[in-house]
Design a protein around this motif. Sequence first.
Motif, PDB file in Angstrom:
ATOM      1  N   ALA A  22       1.748  14.971 -10.917  1.00  0.00           N
ATOM      2  CA  ALA A  22       1.122  16.283 -11.079  1.00  0.00           C
ATOM      3  C   ALA A  22       1.761  17.335 -10.186  1.00  0.00           C
ATOM      4  O   ALA A  22       1.857  18.495 -10.544  1.00  0.00           O
ATOM      5  N   CYS A  23       2.222  16.923  -9.016  1.00  0.00           N
ATOM      6  CA  CYS A  23       2.718  17.941  -8.084  1.00  0.00           C
ATOM      7  C   CYS A  23       4.217  18.135  -8.163  1.00  0.00           C
ATOM      8  O   CYS A  23       4.760  19.056  -7.571  1.00  0.00           O
ATOM      9  N   PHE A  24       4.871  17.292  -8.911  1.00  0.00           N
ATOM     10  CA  PHE A  24       6.314  17.467  -9.074  1.00  0.00           C
ATOM     11  C   PHE A  24       6.563  18.771  -9.832  1.00  0.00           C
ATOM     12  O   PHE A  24       5.687  19.270 -10.534  1.00  0.00           O
ATOM     13  N   TYR A  25       7.750  19.318  -9.635  1.00  0.00           N
ATOM     14  CA  TYR A  25       8.094  20.554 -10.332  1.00  0.00           C
ATOM     15  C   TYR A  25       9.381  20.336 -11.078  1.00  0.00           C
ATOM     16  O   TYR A  25      10.409  20.118 -10.454  1.00  0.00           O
ATOM     17  N   LYS A  51      14.952  14.411 -12.450  1.00  0.00           N
ATOM     18  CA  LYS A  51      15.916  14.881 -11.447  1.00  0.00           C
ATOM     19  C   LYS A  51      17.344  14.769 -11.938  1.00  0.00           C
ATOM     20  O   LYS A  51      18.143  15.709 -11.801  1.00  0.00           O
ATOM     21  N   LEU A  62      17.968  17.447 -14.606  1.00  0.00           N
ATOM     22  CA  LEU A  62      18.054  18.782 -14.030  1.00  0.00           C
ATOM     23  C   LEU A  62      19.371  18.976 -13.284  1.00  0.00           C
ATOM     24  O   LEU A  62      20.025  20.019 -13.403  1.00  0.00           O
ATOM     25  N   LYS A  63      19.776  17.962 -12.568  1.00  0.00           N
ATOM     26  CA  LYS A  63      21.033  18.069 -11.820  1.00  0.00           C
ATOM     27  C   LYS A  63      22.222  18.228 -12.751  1.00  0.00           C
ATOM     28  O   LYS A  63      23.226  18.827 -12.388  1.00  0.00           O
ATOM     29  N   ASP A 123       3.675  -8.022  -0.470  1.00  0.00           N
ATOM     30  CA  ASP A 123       5.072  -7.833  -0.870  1.00  0.00           C
ATOM     31  C   ASP A 123       5.439  -8.760  -2.021  1.00  0.00           C
ATOM     32  O   ASP A 123       6.613  -9.070  -2.216  1.00  0.00           O
ATOM     33  N   LEU A 173       1.971  12.264  -7.502  1.00  0.00           N
ATOM     34  CA  LEU A 173       3.310  12.834  -7.595  1.00  0.00           C
ATOM     35  C   LEU A 173       3.594  13.429  -8.963  1.00  0.00           C
ATOM     36  O   LEU A 173       4.241  14.476  -9.077  1.00  0.00           O
ATOM     37  N   ILE A 195       0.826  -1.207   0.000  1.00  0.00           N
ATOM     38  CA  ILE A 195       0.000   0.000   0.000  1.00  0.00           C
ATOM     39  C   ILE A 195       0.862   1.258   0.000  1.00  0.00           C
ATOM     40  O   ILE A 195       0.403   2.354  -0.323  1.00  0.00           O
ATOM     41  N   THR A 196       2.103   1.094   0.340  1.00  0.00           N
ATOM     42  CA  THR A 196       3.069   2.173   0.416  1.00  0.00           C
ATOM     43  C   THR A 196       3.534   2.624  -0.973  1.00  0.00           C
ATOM     44  O   THR A 196       4.039   3.727  -1.166  1.00  0.00           O
ATOM     45  N   PRO A 229      -2.763   3.293  -3.123  1.00  0.00           N
ATOM     46  CA  PRO A 229      -3.767   3.889  -2.239  1.00  0.00           C
ATOM     47  C   PRO A 229      -5.066   4.245  -2.957  1.00  0.00           C
ATOM     48  O   PRO A 229      -6.156   3.958  -2.460  1.00  0.00           O
ATOM     49  N   ILE A 242      12.653   5.160  -7.381  1.00  0.00           N
ATOM     50  CA  ILE A 242      13.348   6.379  -7.783  1.00  0.00           C
ATOM     51  C   ILE A 242      14.863   6.262  -7.684  1.00  0.00           C
ATOM     52  O   ILE A 242      15.589   6.580  -8.630  1.00  0.00           O
ATOM     53  N   VAL A 248      10.235  10.632 -12.608  1.00  0.00           N
ATOM     54  CA  VAL A 248      10.766  11.576 -11.628  1.00  0.00           C
ATOM     55  C   VAL A 248      12.283  11.446 -11.548  1.00  0.00           C
ATOM     56  O   VAL A 248      13.011  12.442 -11.550  1.00  0.00           O
TER      57      VAL A 248
END
Lengths: 326, 326
Positions: free
Chosen positions: B272-275, B247, B250-251, B98, B270, B69-70, B75, B214, B243
């Motif tokens: 949608a809310c990532f920048y 990242k 960008l780095k 698992d 995530l 669920i993590t 979720p 990730i 993601v």
Amino acid sequence: MATIRDVAKRAGVSVATVSRVLNETGYVHADTKAAVKKAIEELNYKPNYVARSLYQKSSRLIGLILPDITNPFFPELARAVEDVAHQYGYTVVLCNSDGDLEKEKHYLDVLTQNHADGLIVTTNRQNNLNYINLNIPVVALDRPLHESIPEVCADHYGGGKMATEYLIRRGCNFIAHVRGPGQLSPADERCRGFVNAAEKAGVPFYIVESQFDITISEQKVSELLDTYPRIDGIFAGNDLIAVAAVKVALKRGISIPEELQVIGFDGIPLSACFYPSITTIVQPIYEMGQCATKLLIQLITNQGVTAKKHCLPVKLVERETTKRMG
Amino acid sequence: MATIRDVAKRAGVSVATVSRVLNETGYVHADTKAAVKKAIEELNYKPNYVARSLYQKSSRLIGLILPDITNPFFPELARAVEDVAHQYGYTVVLCNSDGDLEKEKHYLDVLTQNHADGLIVTTNRQNNLNYINLNIPVVALDRPLHESIPEVCADHYGGGKMATEYLIRRGCNFIAHVRGPGQLSPADERCRGFVNAAEKAGVPFYIVESQFDITISEQKVSELLDTYPRIDGIFAGNDLIAVAAVKVALKRGISIPEELQVIGFDGIPLSACFYPSITTIVQPIYEMGQCATKLLIQLITNQGVTAKKHCLPVKLVERETTKRMG
DNA sequence: TTGTAGGCGTTATCAC
DNA sequence: GTGATAACGCCTACAA
């Protein structure tokens, strides 16, 4: 499905004997035992837990009531509860209440009518009468429920203080707290910690109330920065608000952490994987779930109850939205 | 707890009559009915579901078995299942497997022994014998389980194609697919869609295998960009990988989407809310959960089973990691 | 329209 | 050591 009677017949014994070998209770001759085990094997017999529950008045079911599993704070909590429950032979029933009292009540009924052995509850509504005269143990998780109900939570007040002091130590001269909704105990506590630390340090501060929601918080932060451009430190009520703050700042060309430092609260996975990664007060989420579940199981099995309130320590994790020292 | 017998006594009738008014079955005089209801009220009587289950061989419990669920994909799925179940008077038991066969087996036992009425299963292990001869309905969710088991999933192949074609249309000349783990059916399907689209368009491409994680993916993407600096488009196996790709880029100072375009898969919050927010192939996660649960309940209540396989459409949501046209 | 009685699958208390 | 048997709380023939 084979029943205990089938097994008894096949093994040429009585149900009582089968029950004895099943539960390892009372004496039974090695040979009969073997015969019974053989019959069980052959019939692939599995005891019917429902029948067992009926007699024992215990189902080994635990109810987990939380607002919304979709909120990134809860999956880890649920996972911890499930892990510990599983480890002790309990099974968890997941209930999303949406903070709706009616729904909570409904689940409560379902759970008790199914002879759930105990409840772990995360609810916003304190002093909710629903829970106080239940005749099964209840543990409040993350948020207090009622003074008579044991509770596992994190040190929100201490965390709020810690975050604020940290911002000040990092050189912030005008700090804002974008807090979570009023009435929500953790949000209140964090805010109290903030005020206390800011006042003690004599740093000017400002507080806005928001929701634990990114979109709404972006709006709030936007307004905040319009009104007080001097702000150089934000203590966000949780990580979602912190994300909102960082996004708004970045979009405005405000550099983080040079011009604005941001610190969140909770330590949800998002805080670590966001770019820039977010400095935050990490709650021991998994441990809280573990602790609550162990406590509940102790209560269920009546092993001398421990302290009423368990307040777990939080810790500050430094990441990229605040300045590194030295 | 008051029992049906207590109610009967208090109302001056037999248990049968009480049962009748409880279940609204058979005739019962208005006056007696009123008396019974009054007694129920006064005693605050609630039927014991365990006893009922024992007799009816049905508990109105539904088992939801998923890997973890993590994992941010689940979720919302769990929430949908719970919502629909609740709506139809069922309760859901959450099981984190698992992907461990032993654990799945264990939960299966617990569930069947508790007379669960049906199961919704998300498992990586196809053709898992555990599930095929169960005598309760099972619905596979997100991933196929066995040809004999109805299934609800998204169009991974189509989504893979769509993502790839989109990248090509946006001008990418050398595209890479950082795919999910082999053996996992959705990852395979997406990859097939990728290869098909890339070959058809005659665009050079490259494939790396990673995990839906990730940190691991950052490593993989890093290696990828070292080896093939010409890459100007990445189709990530899911949003977590996306993601990671963003990242890493960008780095390294690679600008997105100008120099490198990235598209993900899943549409978890995530993305949608990532920048910058991540362009992705959105699965109708909530709808999938709903569909699976409704299907299961149909199966449970035997309402003429519908089609075996439900493949829901995905859709492309354009965000900031790909170029806007016109 | 209402009541009696047996059964759902287990466990535990007695006897034997 | 082992076997009847009465619970647990509810539902449903079958009778009345």
